[in-house]
Design an enzyme around this catalytic site. Structure first.
Site, PDB file in Angstrom:
ATOM      1  N   HIS A  96       0.797  -1.223   0.000  1.00 17.99           N
ATOM      2  CA  HIS A  96       0.000   0.000   0.000  1.00 17.99           C
ATOM      3  C   HIS A  96       0.834   1.280   0.000  1.00 17.99           C
ATOM      4  O   HIS A  96       0.284   2.361  -0.218  1.00 17.99           O
ATOM      5  CB  HIS A  96      -0.933   0.022   1.216  1.00 17.99           C
ATOM      6  CG  HIS A  96      -1.995  -1.026   1.181  1.00 17.99           C
ATOM      7  ND1 HIS A  96      -2.889  -1.155   0.146  1.00 17.99           N
ATOM      8  CD2 HIS A  96      -2.317  -2.011   2.066  1.00 17.99           C
ATOM      9  CE1 HIS A  96      -3.712  -2.163   0.383  1.00 17.99           C
ATOM     10  NE2 HIS A  96      -3.391  -2.700   1.531  1.00 17.99           N
ATOM     11  N   ASP A 131      -8.023  -3.777   8.387  1.00 18.82           N
ATOM     12  CA  ASP A 131      -8.449  -4.885   7.533  1.00 18.82           C
ATOM     13  C   ASP A 131      -9.112  -5.982   8.360  1.00 18.82           C
ATOM     14  O   ASP A 131     -10.059  -6.635   7.890  1.00 18.82           O
ATOM     15  CB  ASP A 131      -7.252  -5.449   6.767  1.00 18.82           C
ATOM     16  CG  ASP A 131      -7.040  -4.754   5.428  1.00 18.82           C
ATOM     17  OD1 ASP A 131      -8.035  -4.456   4.758  1.00 18.82           O
ATOM     18  OD2 ASP A 131      -5.882  -4.502   5.070  1.00 18.82           O
TER      19      ASP A 131
END
Length: 260
Positions: A45, A172
């Site tokens: 990311h 997440d």
């Protein structure tokens, strides 16, 4: 090679790292020289590419800070490439089963233990052929638990041969549990954390957490985690800049927009 962070985890010593999202070697070197135990370069990311990694890892190699890389996926090619670039360990995202964990662990080790292809560019440069004799015991394979399936299989994943640690991405994991992102006080989330940490303790491996603030990172130690990130390069810059501006103006620090 000697993986100082892995040695800490194996002896139960708590270690603190930082997350690198920016492709700036000066930021990375500065943090490494501030005595962080490890830095994780985020290829999943972060705003980094593999070519950036080729400068970032050498930038901290004169320090005792261990270079880790979060790879974009769990493929053997992705894992082997960052290890050849000099990473001392990989954080593998979205590990849902023991079979996936075993594949990641095999990609981290040379035969006969695993199936890593031989071509350690930076390892040979820094350690010569002794790298091949030590890499299998010094490379850290870290599996991320961040889905409902991963949580359901966490005990088997933790017990997988070659897995050295489990790592939690809190947001997440919230998504995976079907709860609001950031709702870390939710009973489902706290129960999941307790289960993950307990699984690592039973398996004799380390538990790590992505800390969104120094406060959450510090609290993680009391939760049984062995290693945690204290923040990100972007967050450190934002916090420092906001604090300096507020001091000069004589005001309270303005809440910065954005995260990480």
């Amino acid at each position: 090679m000697k993986n100082a962070a892995l040695a800490q985890w194996r002896t139960g010593e708590f270690s603190v790292g930082a997350w690198i999202n920016l492709p700036d070697l000066h930021n990375a070197e500065t943090l490494a020289r501030m005595d962080y135990d490890w830095l994780c370069f985020d290829l999943q990311h972060g705003l980094l590419s593999y070519s950036h990694l080729l400068a970032l890892i050498p930038a901290i190699s004169a320090t005792d800070t261990t270079p880790l890389v979060r790879v974009a996926d769990s493929s053997a090619a992705a894992i082997g490439r960052v290890l050849d670039a000099g990473a001392h360990g990989v954080i593998v995202p979205m590990v849902d089963t023991a079979a996936q964990a075993a594949q990641a662990a095999a990609a981290c080790r040379y035969p006969p233990t695993g199936n890593r292809s031989c071509g350690p560019m930076r390892g040979l440069l820094t350690d010569g052929m002794t790298y091949l004799a030590t890499a299998n015991s010094e490379i850290a394979c870290i599996a991320m638990i961040e889905t409902a399936e991963g949580l359901a299989n966490v005990e088997a994943i933790a017990a997988t041969e070659g897995v050295d640690a489990l790592f939690v991405g809190p947001v997440d994991l919230c998504f995976g549990l079907g709860i609001k992102p950031g709702d870390f006080a939710n009973p489902a989330f706290t129960a999941a954390i307790e289960r993950i940490v307990a699984a690592t303790h039973r398996a004799g491996i380390a538990a790590g957490l992505f800390g969104y603030s120094p406060e959450t990172a510090k609290a993680a130690r009391d939760q049984g985690f062995n290693f945690v990130s204290a923040g990100t390069d972007i967050a450190f810059m934002r916090q420092g800049a906001a604090g300096a501006l507020a001091t000069v103006r004589g005001t309270e620090p303005r809440a910065a927009r954005g995260g990480y």
